[in-house]
Design a protein around this motif. Structure first.
Motif, short mmCIF file in Angstrom:
data_model
loop_
_atom_site.label_atom_id
_atom_site.label_comp_id
_atom_site.label_asym_id
_atom_site.label_seq_id
_atom_site.Cartn_x
_atom_site.Cartn_y
_atom_site.Cartn_z
N PRO A 130 -35.12 -50.91 102.11
CA PRO A 130 -35.05 -50.07 100.90
C PRO A 130 -36.38 -49.39 100.59
CG PRO A 130 -35.25 -52.37 100.28
CD PRO A 130 -35.25 -52.33 101.79
N SER A 131 -36.87 -48.62 101.53
CA SER A 131 -38.10 -47.86 101.27
C SER A 131 -38.06 -46.56 102.06
CB SER A 131 -39.34 -48.66 101.70
OG SER A 131 -39.49 -48.58 103.11
N LEU A 132 -38.91 -45.63 101.64
CA LEU A 132 -38.93 -44.33 102.33
C LEU A 132 -39.70 -44.39 103.63
CD1 LEU A 132 -39.31 -41.82 99.36
CD2 LEU A 132 -37.28 -42.41 100.69
N LEU A 133 -40.37 -45.51 103.88
CA LEU A 133 -41.01 -45.66 105.19
C LEU A 133 -39.97 -46.10 106.22
CD1 LEU A 133 -43.68 -45.64 106.77
CD2 LEU A 133 -43.89 -48.07 106.25
N TYR A 135 -36.40 -46.31 105.73
CA TYR A 135 -35.19 -45.49 105.79
C TYR A 135 -35.65 -44.09 106.15
CZ TYR A 135 -30.84 -43.15 104.64
OH TYR A 135 -29.69 -42.40 104.73
N ILE A 159 -35.94 -40.43 106.66
CA ILE A 159 -35.48 -39.07 106.42
C ILE A 159 -36.47 -38.13 107.11
CG2 ILE A 159 -34.40 -39.76 104.25
CD1 ILE A 159 -36.54 -38.13 102.77
N PRO A 160 -36.04 -36.92 107.45
CA PRO A 160 -36.90 -36.08 108.29
C PRO A 160 -38.17 -35.61 107.56
CG PRO A 160 -34.63 -35.28 108.27
CD PRO A 160 -34.74 -36.30 107.19
N ARG A 192 -38.38 -47.31 93.83
CA ARG A 192 -37.67 -46.74 94.99
C ARG A 192 -36.66 -47.75 95.53
NH1 ARG A 192 -35.62 -42.33 96.54
NH2 ARG A 192 -37.47 -41.42 95.54
#
Lengths: 166, 812
Positions: B710-713, B715, B717-718, B298
């Protein structure tokens, strides 16, 4: 180090050899060939790897494979049976709730767990139950529709397609 | 079993006589219905195989070593220790593939692995193929790279000034190597337009970058067979361009390269050009004679980026007292990141695509794309035009307020119309924008809400347009932009070979609906084989919202050729005219007498007996006389434009600055909705993505050039809890050139999200947020500043209750 262990996945118990640092997701995807559960983020952020562990949603990408020993693992492949797809799967298909489909397996497992606990979830309860699963395509709207339709199909014991027509 | 027995079974499941009579009453049998996707059940049961689900015998895994420096020269690379590790099969560096590549043929400025210089933290330097990922990762640790660190620039304005340290060598001596592209275009006399205006609004807007975040990370597998043929499977949106670039960079015969694109797990523009991993798996497969896979982490997806460009936009807009636009003057600095990507096009799009749906008497834009030492920006859903759309729509809201005109009414007055040209000469054909405005005005109860809701709640409106494909391909050629080949089996099964890329948007399904409509076969008789350069005719890719328009038209072309043969064969058998024959519901039947019918497979067999094997190709190319007559006038030109209007309703908490989007009403003119269910899905997906860019997402960097999160935690997103309620309203202005009148739906609906929310925040609390995202600290600070101005008597209180924002304790 390769470790021999016994896993029960979708009702089948198998003995497998896995590197001892493997996660449950790695064992499912790379050893057992259950590729339905997805790797999206490597660290439990996106929910694409969600499976059921004794009926409870679990993030298989951060779960050491040993944690699944002596427990029932259910993946998206285990949702459909000889009688056909799970009402959730049919409802997802009917409503266009899967676009790219990559988050779908994880969302289905979270939703299946919700419907086991609660056959009449409100919109907010659905949102809560799916809040650990990221979807980047749909804006979730069609997914909420699908879960509501599947819940009705289960309650009324009729196909999702009939619920949509009604 | 004889053929007739099969046909009996088919006849049993085909449409009833009554259904055939009903079919005669309808214009379409399949088009326009809310049907299932062709790939929906496969995806919902976890059976769809994405790139990372493919495992080949003897497959190796590779990893890429990435630069820890934002800007540095590579002095030396020593991989000898890595090569000695057990399980390591090969190491490649930039020297192994020293051919530059790039999606735009004029701006090839990337190498598969950096040759002499790294330009951002995350730039690829070396790649290792090993028996597994762990071994490859260990090997990366033992590669020694000596760097000479250079000054790095994260701010485009600083990079512009520092031409002494060029990120890329200038094309010509004396040029600034930090300028990626500069475009200046003027249409009519802007200075005069501004001078003649009754009101001139000037504003500066800043769009912080965002990224695509598909849930599937990039993945590719290379296989080089002993006969010298290369196959690459990749999660790409552009198999055709990848095919060409692989052959060029690896110096292979293009006829011996095959690209297969499995279903892609989300892309949004983030997979629409070649990436390092595709070249690396190919080269490593060639060296090792083993299949090689790379799956990005990721973190690597954030480095690959190609997300929406940060833009600093200075706008001056003049209007007469009726609100009609006299002049628009735009100056934009575009932060391109380390490489060109689609940047040449982005720079044009930042100006070219805002000249509709409103008429302008004069227009000028000056856009400069600058290199910085950050991951490269590129096309994200609504390429290049989401940022300026934010600026221009907020400018219109400010003009409406200055002139005391309702902002929807102001937009109506400036409506550009149908079958016309924009000021920059783009051809507009169908245009349902007025109806879009009406629909959102009515559905949102706009008139009872705008400036009438209690303090803290507000509504905002915005409009937009977007292309349905680019009129010109990326590399100049006169061949079709899209083609389809159909093959009919004696069973009635129809195979569709199409280069189009299924990335979740439903392109496979779209093709199936068209074939079912034209040939009368049930949907489950249709097999879609897409995006395999060995099997399928060329389609240029899933970008620029081009697939439905172009591949759809190609598919109609092919299907109608077969339909003609089938109808002729049946007519001969029945001794009637071919135009009496209809194909629908699994039958060929006579329009005048629905009782005279045969199963569609029998009709196909008659045609095959009469004409030989039943197949056809179809193609689509764009009209070539519709672009602007100036240099650059081809960029932005499209065979059709979609139009969108949003009304957003928000709640703003003045104490925390937190913005909650209560609801968004979206009306989108997609031409004919081939399947309204899928169109709604595109609309909702677009709008939620745009809304998140407005209030949540921020692609930012630390001072070193390291990505901030650089992670989905991190950064954001809804999630399902953050997503606003949305109501989609489809507007169908039937396009004269689209397939059955269809235009695009995948990108256009995103555009008004940000300005509609910005204007709703203004309506709620009286503050203008001209800088994205509208995060709580920014909103809170703006509300506080307004409170100060109100207390000082510079502004009157916004709406009724006076603002009482508690001031934070000071001095401690």
């Amino acid at each position: 180090m390769i470790e021999a262990l016994r896993l029960t996945v979708n009702g089948d118990t198998q003995e497998i050899g896995v590197p001892s640092h493997y996660t449950l997701l790695e064992a499912l995807r790379y050893v057992l060939g259950y590729t339905g559960s997805k790797q999206g983020c490597d660290k439990g952020d996106c929910g694409a790897c969600t499976v059921l562990l004794d009926g409870q949603p679990a993030l298989s990408c951060i779960l050491p494979v040993q944690e699944a020993i002596d427990r029932e693992v259910t993946t998206v492949e285990g949702l459909a049976g000889p009688d056909g797809p799970h009402p959730l799967q049919d409802a997802f298909d009917l409503t266009g709730a899967a676009q790219c489909g990559f988050c779908t397996p994880g969302i289905l497992m979270s939703a299946a767990s919700l419907l086991q606990r609660n056959q009449s979830p409100s919109n907010h309860e659905i949102r809560e139950a799916l809040s650990g699963n990221l979807c980047r395509c749909t804006g979730y709207t069609k997914i909420f529709d699908a879960v509501e339709i599947a819940a009705r199909a289960l309650r009324e014991n009729r196909p999702a397609a009939e619920v949509v027509r009604a | 079993m004889k053929l007739e027995d099969f046909r009996g079974r088919q006849a049993d499941s085909a449409a009833s006589e009554e259904e055939l009579r009903e079919a005669l009453e309808r214009e379409f049998q399949v088009i326009g219905r809310r049907l299932r996707r062709t790939d929906g059940m496969s995806k919902s049961t976890g059976r769809t195989l994405y790139a990372d689900d493919i495992t080949l015998p003897g497959m190796l895994h590779a990893k890429i070593l990435r630069s820890p420096h934002a800007h540095a020269l590579i002095k030396s690379i020593d991989a000898s220790a890595a090569l000695e590790l057990r399980g390591v099969h090969a190491v490649v560096t930039g020297a192994d593939m020293p051919v530059p590549y790039g999606i735009i043929p004029w701006t090839r400025d990337e190498y598969p692995l950096c040759v002499d210089k790294v330009r951002y933290i995350g730039d690829g330097v070396a790649a290792v193929a090993a028996i597994d990922e762990d071994t490859a990762n260990r090997a990366l640790d033992s590669i020694e790279v000596e760097y000479e660190v250079l000054p790095h620039f994260l701010d485009p304005e600083e990079a512009l000034e520092r031409s002494d340290t060029p990120i890329h060598e200038p094309h010509k001596p004396g040029q600034n190597g930090n300028i990626s592209k500069k475009v200046h275009l003027e249409f009519e006399d802007v200075e005069k337009g501004l001078a003649d205006s009754d009101v001139v609004i000037e504003g500066e807007y800043y769009f912080e970058g965002t990224t695509h975040t598909p849930i599937e990370p990039h993945c590719a597998i290379g296989y080089f067979d002993p006969s010298g043929k290369l196959t690459v499977w990749s999660a790409t949106q552009v198999p055709h361009y990848l095919h060409r670039e692989l052959a060029r960079v690896l110096e292979l015969d293009v006829a011996k390269v095959r690209v297969i694109q499995p279903p892609v797990g989300g892309a949004f523009g983030g997979k629409s050009e070649p990436f390092d991993l595709e070249f690396c798996v190919a080269k490593l497969a060639m060296i090792t004679a083993r299949p090689v896979k790379i799956l990005y982490t990721r973190e690597e997806v954030f480095y690959a980026h190609r997300g929406r460009h940060p833009m600093l936009m200075h706008y001056k807009t003049g209007a007469d007292r009726h609100g009609r636009i006299k002049a628009v003057d735009a100056t934009t600095i575009i932060d391109g990141g380390a490489y060109s990507s689609f940047g040449l096009v982005t720079t044009y799009y930042s100006g070219q695509l805002i000249t509709a749906p409103y008429q302008m008497e004069s227009y000028r834009f000056d856009s400069t794309r600058v290199y910085t030492n950050k991951p490269c920006c590129g096309p994200k859903r609504g390429h290049g035009s989401v940022q300026p759309r934010f600026a221009i729509e907020v400018q219109l809201d400010k003009i409406a307020e200055a002139l005391d005109i309702d902002p929807i009414e102001l937009r109506r007055r400036n409506f550009i119309g149908t079958n016309t040209r924009t000021i920059n000469e783009l051809r507009i054909t169908s245009n349902g924008f007025l109806q879009c405005l009406e629909e959102v005005e009515r559905a949102s109860a706009w008139k009872s809400k705008h400036r009438k809701l209690d303090y803290g709640r507000g509504v905002g409106v915005a409009g937009s347009c977007y292309i349905s494909g680019t009129n010109y391909p990326i590399y100049p050629n006169d061949m079709p932009q899209s083609a389809v080949q159909l093959q009919v089996d004696r069973s009635g099964r129809v195979a569709v070979f199409a280069g189009a890329s299924e990335i979740g948007q439903g392109s496979d399904s779209m093709l199936a609906y068209i074939v079912a409509e034209e040939l009368g076969v049930p949907l489950d008789y249709i097999r879609i084989l897409s995006a395999d350069t060995d099997l399928t005719p060329v389609d240029l890719g899933a970008y620029s919202s081009r697939v439905t328009f172009m591949c759809g038209n190609a598919c109609i072309d092919a299907a109608r050729k077969i339909k003609k043969l089938v109808c002729e064969a049946v007519a001969e058998a029945w001794n009637c005219k071919a135009k009496s024959i209809m194909l629908a519901g699994g039958w060929a039947f006579k329009a005048e007498d629905t009782a005279q019918k045969m199963p569609i497979s029998e009709a196909f067999n008659l045609a095959e007996a009469k004409f030989g094997a039943l197949g056809a190709t179809g193609s689509y190319n764009t009209p070539k006389d519709i672009h602007g007559t100036y240099r650059g006038g081809t960029i932005g030109s499209s065979p059709a434009f979609s139009f969108t209007a949003h009304v957003a309703e928000v709640d703003v908490d003045p104490e925390t600055g937190f913005v909650e989007i209560h609801k968004i009403w979206i009306a989108h003119d997609c031409g004919r909705a081939l399947n309204p269910l899928l169109v709604e899905g595109q609309m909702e997906g677009s709008v939620y993505m745009g809304a998140a860019e407005a209030i949540m997402e921020e692609h930012i960097f630390k001072e070193t050039g390291l990505h901030n999160a650089p992670s989905l935690l991190d950064y954001k997103i809804p999630t399902s809890l953050d997503t606003p309620e949305m109501q989609s309203i489809i507007v169908e202005s039937i396009d004269p050139e689209g397939p059955y009148g269809a235009k695009e739906a995948g990108e256009g609906p995103l555009h008004p999200s940000i300005p509609a929310i910005a204007c709703a925040i203004y309506d709620a609390v009286g503050v203008r947020l001209d800088r994205l995202p509208f995060s709580p600290p920014r909103v809170w600070a703006a509300i506080r500043e307004r409170g100060r101005q109100e207390e000082a008597g510079e502004l009157s209180p916004w709406k009724s209750p006076p603002i009482s924002v508690p001031l934070p304790a000071t001095g401690d």
